[in-house]
Write a protein that holds these residues in place. Sequence first.
Motif, PDB file in Angstrom:
ATOM      1  N   GLY A   1      -8.758  12.019  -3.056  1.00 32.69           N
ATOM      2  CA  GLY A   1      -8.789  12.235  -1.615  1.00 32.69           C
ATOM      3  C   GLY A   1      -7.426  12.350  -0.965  1.00 32.69           C
ATOM      4  N   GLU A   2      -6.373  11.889  -1.655  1.00 31.23           N
ATOM      5  CA  GLU A   2      -5.026  12.042  -1.097  1.00 31.23           C
ATOM      6  C   GLU A   2      -4.571  13.487  -1.289  1.00 31.23           C
ATOM      7  OE1 GLU A   2      -2.703  10.441   0.579  1.00 31.23           O
ATOM      8  OE2 GLU A   2      -3.988   8.692   0.910  1.00 31.23           O
ATOM      9  N   PRO A   3      -4.033  14.118  -0.238  1.00 30.49           N
ATOM     10  CA  PRO A   3      -3.724  15.552  -0.325  1.00 30.49           C
ATOM     11  C   PRO A   3      -2.497  15.904  -1.142  1.00 30.49           C
ATOM     12  CG  PRO A   3      -3.057  14.681   1.812  1.00 30.49           C
ATOM     13  CD  PRO A   3      -3.781  13.565   1.111  1.00 30.49           C
ATOM     14  N   GLY A   4      -1.584  14.973  -1.364  1.00 35.05           N
ATOM     15  CA  GLY A   4      -0.343  15.329  -2.026  1.00 35.05           C
ATOM     16  C   GLY A   4       0.496  16.235  -1.146  1.00 35.05           C
TER      17      GLY A   4
ATOM     18  N   ASP B   1       0.834  -1.202   0.000  1.00 35.21           N
ATOM     19  CA  ASP B   1       0.000   0.000   0.000  1.00 35.21           C
ATOM     20  C   ASP B   1       0.869   1.252   0.000  1.00 35.21           C
ATOM     21  OD1 ASP B   1      -1.834   2.001   0.334  1.00 35.21           O
ATOM     22  OD2 ASP B   1      -2.576   1.325   2.279  1.00 35.21           O
ATOM     23  N   PRO B   2       0.907   2.002  -1.108  1.00 39.76           N
ATOM     24  CA  PRO B   2       1.738   3.208  -1.139  1.00 39.76           C
ATOM     25  C   PRO B   2       1.231   4.326  -0.234  1.00 39.76           C
ATOM     26  CG  PRO B   2       1.195   2.468  -3.360  1.00 39.76           C
ATOM     27  CD  PRO B   2       0.299   1.728  -2.412  1.00 39.76           C
ATOM     28  N   TRP B   3      -0.033   4.265   0.164  1.00 45.35           N
ATOM     29  CA  TRP B   3      -0.652   5.401   0.837  1.00 45.35           C
ATOM     30  C   TRP B   3      -0.934   5.128   2.311  1.00 45.35           C
ATOM     31  CZ3 TRP B   3       0.337   9.138  -2.236  1.00 45.35           C
ATOM     32  CH2 TRP B   3       0.428   8.874  -3.609  1.00 45.35           C
ATOM     33  N   ARG B   4      -0.281   4.133   2.866  1.00 46.60           N
ATOM     34  CA  ARG B   4      -0.424   3.840   4.293  1.00 46.60           C
ATOM     35  C   ARG B   4       0.429   4.820   5.101  1.00 46.60           C
ATOM     36  NH1 ARG B   4       0.993  -2.011   7.124  1.00 46.60           N
ATOM     37  NH2 ARG B   4       0.807  -1.330   9.302  1.00 46.60           N
ATOM     38  N   PRO B   5      -0.151   5.620   5.998  1.00 44.56           N
ATOM     39  CA  PRO B   5       0.639   6.561   6.802  1.00 44.56           C
ATOM     40  C   PRO B   5       1.592   5.819   7.727  1.00 44.56           C
ATOM     41  CG  PRO B   5      -1.697   7.131   6.846  1.00 44.56           C
ATOM     42  CD  PRO B   5      -1.596   5.751   6.255  1.00 44.56           C
ATOM     43  N   LEU B   6       2.835   6.290   7.773  1.00 47.14           N
ATOM     44  CA  LEU B   6       3.852   5.643   8.594  1.00 47.14           C
ATOM     45  C   LEU B   6       4.555   6.705   9.448  1.00 47.14           C
ATOM     46  CD1 LEU B   6       5.127   3.145   5.863  1.00 47.14           C
ATOM     47  CD2 LEU B   6       3.814   2.559   7.902  1.00 47.14           C
TER      48      LEU B   6
END
Length: 324
Positions: free
Chosen positions: A127-130, A98-103
Amino acid sequence: MVTAREDGGWSGMTWQGWEDHDDIRRRLEQGADPERWGRGGRRPLHRAAAHGSPEVVAELARRVADVDALEDGTTALWEAVMCDHPDNARALAAAGADPWRPLLGGWSPGRLSLAGPTPDLFSLPPGEPGLTDAQRAAAEEGRRLTDVLTGIDHDGFGLACVAGIDAEEAVSRLEATPADEAEVAEILDDPYACDLDETLHIVGVTTVPGGCVVAQPWGYAPSMPGIHTRLSRGTISYGLYANPKSGNQGSITRDGVIEGWDLHPGGAPDEESSAEEVLSSYLFRHDAVAYACAWAGLRLTDARAIVGPPDAWVELAKRDYWNA
């Protein structure tokens, strides 16, 4: 002695070994554990993501229970992005990572990649803020600064990066005096032929956009605490010593007070890092000099302040700079 069972079947692995698909596959077929490497239980997929080939990454990704398993708060995909291995990152994404999982610091691997050399590595989902405007500007400045400072590759030098004051003010705060030209010439002819204790009192000082740099190409003097408590009055400074024995050592001083010591500029972020620290660690990975300059807001246009010749060579006032 480490047994095959203790090291998960990865005995004798070198960093280069993670590029050898045939060897990795042979080890796995002979029982090497795809989930564990070494006594500490580190993860082979993370090692391959950071140091290996896409083929090895894909081989391991097929064999693990969770392609997004964590090690020290990060996934293998995070390691691939942080280490600038876009092909490894693509292989992991193809395997379901998952590239968009917050870490770390709230950053995901995908969002972090937007600030790097391959911003089109992943498609930004709805929905991803960039990146924010400030983060985009920081990334652009980071690329410019690292390009300007590229090629600085030697150990043993010290720096003080100071915001908001010029070289003249730095000299005044240090109560320094002009250095003897003949002495400076002798030192520069062969710095390491001299006893370090006899040359520590000579430093170079240079005004740069955003502040100034105090540098010593052959020693640690600009990183000493007493230098920074004087230079940082009403402002901030970052100290760096490129220690040839133990690696880069950094410090943070604000308005005469040392706030951080024995830091690792240019190193990887950790689970305690803020969002700003994570971005800086990514932008200046393996580039301690650029990290130190950027932290103080210095916008160097060339490497002269670091490698010389400086605006002025000066002699430090005689005092104990280890006791701030």
